[in-house]
Every structure is written in C-alpha cells, then in structure tokens.
Design a protein around this motif. Structure first.
Motif, PDB file in Angstrom:
ATOM      1  N   GLY A   1      54.345  43.609  51.806  1.00  0.00           N
ATOM      2  CA  GLY A   1      54.449  44.070  50.424  1.00  0.00           C
ATOM      3  C   GLY A   1      53.479  43.416  49.461  1.00  0.00           C
ATOM      4  O   GLY A   1      53.371  43.847  48.302  1.00  0.00           O
ATOM      5  N   LEU A   2      52.777  42.368  49.904  1.00  0.00           N
ATOM      6  CA  LEU A   2      51.778  41.711  49.064  1.00  0.00           C
ATOM      7  C   LEU A   2      50.402  42.316  49.307  1.00  0.00           C
ATOM      8  O   LEU A   2      50.051  42.642  50.437  1.00  0.00           O
ATOM      9  CB  LEU A   2      51.725  40.216  49.355  1.00  0.00           C
ATOM     10  CG  LEU A   2      52.881  39.350  48.872  1.00  0.00           C
ATOM     11  CD1 LEU A   2      52.690  37.925  49.363  1.00  0.00           C
ATOM     12  CD2 LEU A   2      52.977  39.366  47.351  1.00  0.00           C
ATOM     13  N   ILE A   3      49.630  42.448  48.236  1.00  0.00           N
ATOM     14  CA  ILE A   3      48.260  42.953  48.327  1.00  0.00           C
ATOM     15  C   ILE A   3      47.307  41.833  47.921  1.00  0.00           C
ATOM     16  O   ILE A   3      47.517  41.169  46.900  1.00  0.00           O
ATOM     17  CB  ILE A   3      48.038  44.170  47.418  1.00  0.00           C
ATOM     18  CG1 ILE A   3      49.096  45.250  47.684  1.00  0.00           C
ATOM     19  CG2 ILE A   3      46.640  44.737  47.621  1.00  0.00           C
ATOM     20  CD1 ILE A   3      49.003  45.899  49.027  1.00  0.00           C
ATOM     21  N   LEU A   4      46.271  41.619  48.715  1.00  0.00           N
ATOM     22  CA  LEU A   4      45.223  40.661  48.390  1.00  0.00           C
ATOM     23  C   LEU A   4      44.010  41.444  47.926  1.00  0.00           C
ATOM     24  O   LEU A   4      43.438  42.222  48.691  1.00  0.00           O
ATOM     25  CB  LEU A   4      44.886  39.807  49.616  1.00  0.00           C
ATOM     26  CG  LEU A   4      43.822  38.731  49.438  1.00  0.00           C
ATOM     27  CD1 LEU A   4      44.289  37.677  48.435  1.00  0.00           C
ATOM     28  CD2 LEU A   4      43.501  38.071  50.777  1.00  0.00           C
ATOM     29  N   LEU A   5      43.632  41.249  46.652  1.00  0.00           N
ATOM     30  CA  LEU A   5      42.528  42.011  46.065  1.00  0.00           C
ATOM     31  C   LEU A   5      41.482  41.082  45.486  1.00  0.00           C
ATOM     32  O   LEU A   5      41.759  39.952  45.088  1.00  0.00           O
ATOM     33  CB  LEU A   5      43.018  42.934  44.945  1.00  0.00           C
ATOM     34  CG  LEU A   5      44.113  43.940  45.223  1.00  0.00           C
ATOM     35  CD1 LEU A   5      45.424  43.436  44.666  1.00  0.00           C
ATOM     36  CD2 LEU A   5      43.764  45.292  44.591  1.00  0.00           C
ATOM     37  N   CYS A   6      40.275  41.629  45.401  1.00  0.00           N
ATOM     38  CA  CYS A   6      39.188  40.956  44.702  1.00  0.00           C
ATOM     39  C   CYS A   6      38.792  41.809  43.496  1.00  0.00           C
ATOM     40  O   CYS A   6      38.594  43.026  43.618  1.00  0.00           O
ATOM     41  CB  CYS A   6      37.983  40.758  45.617  1.00  0.00           C
ATOM     42  SG  CYS A   6      36.592  39.938  44.801  1.00  0.00           S
ATOM     43  N   ILE A   7      38.721  41.174  42.336  1.00  0.00           N
ATOM     44  CA  ILE A   7      38.214  41.836  41.124  1.00  0.00           C
ATOM     45  C   ILE A   7      36.715  41.567  41.059  1.00  0.00           C
ATOM     46  O   ILE A   7      36.283  40.424  40.943  1.00  0.00           O
ATOM     47  CB  ILE A   7      38.910  41.315  39.862  1.00  0.00           C
ATOM     48  CG1 ILE A   7      40.425  41.470  39.983  1.00  0.00           C
ATOM     49  CG2 ILE A   7      38.401  42.052  38.640  1.00  0.00           C
ATOM     50  CD1 ILE A   7      41.189  40.895  38.793  1.00  0.00           C
ATOM     51  N   LYS A   8      35.925  42.627  41.136  1.00  0.00           N
ATOM     52  CA  LYS A   8      34.462  42.488  41.166  1.00  0.00           C
ATOM     53  C   LYS A   8      33.901  42.695  39.771  1.00  0.00           C
ATOM     54  O   LYS A   8      33.766  43.812  39.288  1.00  0.00           O
ATOM     55  CB  LYS A   8      33.862  43.496  42.140  1.00  0.00           C
ATOM     56  CG  LYS A   8      34.381  43.378  43.568  1.00  0.00           C
ATOM     57  CD  LYS A   8      33.792  44.442  44.454  1.00  0.00           C
ATOM     58  CE  LYS A   8      34.233  45.836  44.003  1.00  0.00           C
ATOM     59  NZ  LYS A   8      33.698  46.905  44.878  1.00  0.00           N
ATOM     60  N   ARG A   9      33.592  41.598  39.107  1.00  0.00           N
ATOM     61  CA  ARG A   9      32.982  41.654  37.779  1.00  0.00           C
ATOM     62  C   ARG A   9      31.769  40.740  37.782  1.00  0.00           C
ATOM     63  O   ARG A   9      31.217  40.449  38.837  1.00  0.00           O
ATOM     64  CB  ARG A   9      34.013  41.245  36.724  1.00  0.00           C
ATOM     65  CG  ARG A   9      35.198  42.209  36.662  1.00  0.00           C
ATOM     66  CD  ARG A   9      36.088  41.969  35.475  1.00  0.00           C
ATOM     67  NE  ARG A   9      37.006  40.863  35.686  1.00  0.00           N
ATOM     68  CZ  ARG A   9      38.150  40.719  35.031  1.00  0.00           C
ATOM     69  NH1 ARG A   9      38.518  41.624  34.135  1.00  0.00           N
ATOM     70  NH2 ARG A   9      38.935  39.682  35.246  1.00  0.00           N
ATOM     71  N   SER A  10      31.328  40.303  36.598  1.00  0.00           N
ATOM     72  CA  SER A  10      30.204  39.372  36.554  1.00  0.00           C
ATOM     73  C   SER A  10      30.566  38.080  37.294  1.00  0.00           C
ATOM     74  O   SER A  10      29.706  37.380  37.808  1.00  0.00           O
ATOM     75  CB  SER A  10      29.834  39.061  35.101  1.00  0.00           C
ATOM     76  OG  SER A  10      30.960  38.563  34.400  1.00  0.00           O
ATOM     77  N   TYR A  11      31.841  37.760  37.320  1.00  0.00           N
ATOM     78  CA  TYR A  11      32.380  36.710  38.178  1.00  0.00           C
ATOM     79  C   TYR A  11      33.521  37.343  38.972  1.00  0.00           C
ATOM     80  O   TYR A  11      34.122  38.324  38.548  1.00  0.00           O
ATOM     81  CB  TYR A  11      32.897  35.530  37.349  1.00  0.00           C
ATOM     82  CG  TYR A  11      33.929  35.927  36.317  1.00  0.00           C
ATOM     83  CD1 TYR A  11      35.279  35.835  36.590  1.00  0.00           C
ATOM     84  CD2 TYR A  11      33.529  36.407  35.071  1.00  0.00           C
ATOM     85  CE1 TYR A  11      36.223  36.218  35.657  1.00  0.00           C
ATOM     86  CE2 TYR A  11      34.468  36.785  34.124  1.00  0.00           C
ATOM     87  CZ  TYR A  11      35.816  36.683  34.422  1.00  0.00           C
ATOM     88  OH  TYR A  11      36.746  37.062  33.497  1.00  0.00           O
ATOM     89  N   ASN A  12      33.823  36.811  40.134  1.00  0.00           N
ATOM     90  CA  ASN A  12      34.795  37.441  41.016  1.00  0.00           C
ATOM     91  C   ASN A  12      36.074  36.625  41.083  1.00  0.00           C
ATOM     92  O   ASN A  12      36.044  35.391  41.078  1.00  0.00           O
ATOM     93  CB  ASN A  12      34.207  37.601  42.417  1.00  0.00           C
ATOM     94  CG  ASN A  12      33.016  38.524  42.406  1.00  0.00           C
ATOM     95  OD1 ASN A  12      33.152  39.723  42.286  1.00  0.00           O
ATOM     96  ND2 ASN A  12      31.820  37.934  42.514  1.00  0.00           N
ATOM     97  N   GLU A  13      37.203  37.347  41.167  1.00  0.00           N
ATOM     98  CA  GLU A  13      38.512  36.702  41.173  1.00  0.00           C
ATOM     99  C   GLU A  13      39.353  37.273  42.301  1.00  0.00           C
ATOM    100  O   GLU A  13      39.334  38.468  42.562  1.00  0.00           O
ATOM    101  CB  GLU A  13      39.217  36.915  39.835  1.00  0.00           C
ATOM    102  CG  GLU A  13      38.484  36.294  38.660  1.00  0.00           C
ATOM    103  CD  GLU A  13      39.018  36.798  37.327  1.00  0.00           C
ATOM    104  OE1 GLU A  13      39.472  35.969  36.526  1.00  0.00           O
ATOM    105  OE2 GLU A  13      38.965  38.018  37.103  1.00  0.00           O
ATOM    106  N   LEU A  14      40.093  36.396  42.959  1.00  0.00           N
ATOM    107  CA  LEU A  14      40.976  36.799  44.043  1.00  0.00           C
ATOM    108  C   LEU A  14      42.415  36.764  43.535  1.00  0.00           C
ATOM    109  O   LEU A  14      42.856  35.763  42.967  1.00  0.00           O
ATOM    110  CB  LEU A  14      40.811  35.846  45.228  1.00  0.00           C
ATOM    111  CG  LEU A  14      41.178  36.373  46.617  1.00  0.00           C
ATOM    112  CD1 LEU A  14      40.316  37.564  46.979  1.00  0.00           C
ATOM    113  CD2 LEU A  14      41.036  35.275  47.661  1.00  0.00           C
ATOM    114  N   VAL A  15      43.135  37.871  43.774  1.00  0.00           N
ATOM    115  CA  VAL A  15      44.474  38.027  43.196  1.00  0.00           C
ATOM    116  C   VAL A  15      45.479  38.405  44.282  1.00  0.00           C
ATOM    117  O   VAL A  15      45.213  39.277  45.108  1.00  0.00           O
ATOM    118  CB  VAL A  15      44.484  39.123  42.107  1.00  0.00           C
ATOM    119  CG1 VAL A  15      45.880  39.266  41.496  1.00  0.00           C
ATOM    120  CG2 VAL A  15      43.467  38.811  41.025  1.00  0.00           C
TER     121      VAL A  15
END
Length: 234
Positions: A102-116
């Motif tokens: 039920g958990l999703i591991l995502l990366c936000i791709k912007r000028s800097y990257n974040e793992l959520v």
C-alpha cells in the motif's frame, strides 16, 4: 461473558479491515489512535492487506492521479477514484520507483529531486530524501524497493546507476537515516546502456530486471537483493 482483550481487538479484528476504515477508528479515542499507529499494528495490517485478493492500481495521468480496484486479477468497472498528491506538483513530474503493502515510493523531478513515501489510502506521506538526491533523477538509472527487516522496521532500498557505478543505499524508517551498502560493486550493470525495472518484492527478496537493448543481440539479467543477508548496519 468473557471480555475480549485489546490484543484481540487490534491484532485479530481491526487489522483485517481496509485502511480507510482503520483510519476512522483512530478517532474513537487517543488510546485507539496510538494503538492503530504503532509499528506492530502497521506491520500486521500490511501483511494481511498484502494477502488480500483485492488490490489497488494507481495510475499517473497527465493531469491527475487515479486509483482503481482490482479484484482477483480483474479491473473493476466504475471504481476509479481521483486522489490528490500531498505536494503541489503535476503528475508528469512524478516517477514511481516501487510499491509495497500500500506504500508508494516516488521521486519528484524538479530543479532538485525529492524522494517521498506516500500512502494514497490514508493520505499520509514522508519526505525521506537527503542531499544525495540533489542530482537529476533518471528513469532508467534509478530504482528501488521496500521491505520489513527482522525488527519490523520498514526499509527503503534505493539503487542509483551513474558513470558505470552502482550505488545502493538503504533508509531506515525507525532511525530516519540512510546507509550505503556493499552491493553489486565492480559490476558492469551501472552502465548507461542498462535499464533497471522497479523492484518486485517476494519472500524477503527484491527482484530487478536489468536489460540492455542498445548493443545487439541484447541482454537481460535478473538481479536479486536478499534482505536477509543485509546486516544490521544502523
């Protein structure tokens, strides 16, 4: 009449309910909210939900995120639900690295990257990236997976391939920290010619398909990360 104990209520009854229903029971009292949020209950609930015949399919559309029900392997009609990501970012800037219970591991791709880490059902999330993720995230070069260790601590595996080097790191939910692993050092699978699939968890192992379609006749490899062999490095 014999009184039903708290362990029976939380571990045998409430742990079998859908996550949305469990969230509603947290409002019963402060004690219930605490009991339903403990790592032990989360672990038991995640295991039971994982064995259910009903699954969820999350899709990143151009302008929305949609969740559908899958029952016994079949997509249920008229069950689509649009969910809102906790950050103000278009779905096109999101990459799904993996999913687990039920958990999703995502990366936000912007000028800097974040793992959520994100639970679309409960709407809970946590930012787990550190300064290591400031470099651009590549869909073919980064992958990962999740698992519970022997202490029921949620671990997040992140694998980065850059300049022919494979770098594997593990995040501990309990300690909220990252550590580097000695995994696939000296192999050729870090080359930009190779594409890594998201990790698939099964029986305490995470499996990856690593493919090379650039150099004929092509090549496919299955890479296995065995969580049991990882020592307690935290």
């Amino acid at each position: 009449m014999e009184r039903v104990g708290d362990d029976m209520i939380f571990e045998e009854i409430l742990s079998r309910l859908p996550a949305k229903v469990v969230c509603r029971f947290k409002s019963v009292s402060k004690q219930w909210c605490y009991e339903l949020s403990t790592p032990k209950f989360v672990f038991i609930h995640a295991r039971r939900v994982g064995n259910s015949i009903q699954k969820k399919l999350l899709s990143l559309k151009e302008n929305s995120i949609v969740v559908d029900d899958i029952v016994a392997g079949n997509l249920e009609e008229d069950t689509s639900e649009t969910v809102t990501f906790p950050y103000d970012v278009e779905p096109s800037f999101l990459s799904i690295i993996g999913s687990f219970n039920g958990l999703i591991l995502l990366c936000i791709k912007r000028s800097y990257n974040e793992l959520v880490l994100w639970n679309p059902t409960t709407r809970r999330f946590k930012m787990i990236s550190d300064e290591y993720f400031s470099r651009y995230f590549g869909r073919h070069n980064d992958t990962g997976g999740m698992y519970f260790d022997e202490h029921n601590d949620l671990k997040v595996l992140h694998i980065n391939c850059y300049w022919d080097v494979v770098t594997a790191r593990v995040y501990s939910r309990h300690n909220e920290s990252w550590r580097k692993l000695n995994f696939l050092n000296g192999t050729h699978l870090g080359s930009n010619f190779y594409s890594w699939s998201p990790g698939i968890y099964s029986d305490k192992k995470i499996y990856f398909m690593v493919s090379n379609y650039w150099i004929p006749p092509g090549e496919r490899n299955i890479v296995v990360f065995d969580s049991i062999l990882v020592k307690d490095i935290f």
